[in-house]
Design a protein around this motif. Structure first.
Motif, short mmCIF file in Angstrom:
data_model
loop_
_atom_site.label_atom_id
_atom_site.label_comp_id
_atom_site.label_asym_id
_atom_site.label_seq_id
_atom_site.Cartn_x
_atom_site.Cartn_y
_atom_site.Cartn_z
N THR A 282 -5.09 1.84 7.10
CA THR A 282 -5.43 1.90 8.52
C THR A 282 -5.98 0.54 8.94
OG1 THR A 282 -7.62 2.77 8.03
CG2 THR A 282 -5.93 4.37 8.57
N GLU B 19 -8.45 -1.20 11.77
CA GLU B 19 -9.47 -1.00 12.80
C GLU B 19 -10.01 -2.36 13.20
OE1 GLU B 19 -12.47 1.64 11.34
OE2 GLU B 19 -11.05 3.27 11.00
N VAL C 112 -1.15 4.45 -1.18
CA VAL C 112 -2.49 4.34 -0.60
C VAL C 112 -2.36 4.35 0.92
CG1 VAL C 112 -4.52 2.86 -0.40
CG2 VAL C 112 -3.32 3.04 -2.57
N GLN C 113 -3.24 5.11 1.59
CA GLN C 113 -3.22 5.16 3.05
C GLN C 113 -3.85 3.89 3.60
OE1 GLN C 113 -5.48 8.36 4.70
NE2 GLN C 113 -4.65 8.10 6.74
N SER D 19 0.82 -1.20 0.00
CA SER D 19 0.00 0.00 0.00
C SER D 19 0.86 1.25 0.00
CB SER D 19 -0.96 0.01 1.20
OG SER D 19 -0.24 0.16 2.40
N ILE E 221 -8.16 -1.24 6.15
CA ILE E 221 -8.85 -0.29 5.29
C ILE E 221 -7.83 0.49 4.47
CG2 ILE E 221 -10.42 1.69 5.24
CD1 ILE E 221 -11.36 0.70 8.06
N MET E 222 -8.03 0.47 3.16
CA MET E 222 -7.16 1.22 2.25
C MET E 222 -7.97 2.39 1.71
SD MET E 222 -5.41 -2.05 0.42
CE MET E 222 -3.94 -1.32 -0.23
N ASN E 223 -7.50 3.61 1.98
CA ASN E 223 -8.21 4.81 1.57
C ASN E 223 -7.53 5.49 0.39
OD1 ASN E 223 -10.28 4.70 3.55
ND2 ASN E 223 -8.80 5.38 5.08
N GLU E 224 -7.94 6.71 0.12
CA GLU E 224 -7.42 7.48 -1.01
C GLU E 224 -5.90 7.56 -0.99
OE1 GLU E 224 -9.26 11.30 -1.13
OE2 GLU E 224 -11.21 10.48 -0.66
#
Length: 163
Positions: A71, A73, A68-69, A63, A78-81
């Protein structure tokens, strides 16, 4: 007495069902079919293994390389923008590319061929494993022969470059 027998049966069922669920998600005892290097622009970022035809690579390293950010949880990854947008080069910027020396081009070709050989080695191992299950399958036999021939060709190209 009936309660004791019922409890023993229920306990046995629970204990065996837990081991069945644990076995389905475990990779312990599985055979690693190949070890691959994950690279970005010629730079090694991680190593991945192939187990039962599935590649396992570190998500965080991949990532970050993709920008890609990531996180975590609880049990969710979770891969964000994108962290920072990567600019796409314009068609006119082709002339602005730095030139590389002949020695660097040769080294890049060696690295490329080495990667292709590693990939082919994994494919050969998987095809041979399938062939053990179905030794009379002519299509699989031909596939193994073709892969080994391609491997030999690439290996000779690599030897020529190194020599």
């Amino acid at each position: 007495m009936k309660k004791i027998i019922t409890g023993a049966i229920a306990g046995a069922l629970l204990l065996t069902s837990v081991s069945v669920f644990a076995d389905s998600a475990s990779l312990v005892g599985k055979k690693v079919q190949g070890l691959f290097t994950v690279e970005q622009n010629g730079t090694k970022i991680a190593e991945a293994v192939i187990i039962d035809g599935v590649a396992y690579a570190p998500v965080r390293a991949v990532s970050q390389a993709a920008g890609v950010q990531l996180t975590v949880e609880g049990k969710k990854i979770i891969m964000n923008e994108a962290i920072e947008p990567t600019p796409t080069p314009a068609a006119t910027s082709v002339t602005n590319r730095p030139t590389i020396s002949e020695e660097q081009a040769k080294e890049n070709k060696i690295v490329s061929l080495t990667g292709k050989l590693a990939t082919l080695s994994g494919k050969i191992a998987m095809a041979e494993a399938q062939l053990k299950d179905k030794p009379d399958n002519a299509e699989l036999q031909q596939k193994v022969i073709d892969l080994k021939a391609e491997y030999a060709t690439l290996e000779s190209q690599l030897a020529d470059l190194k020599g």
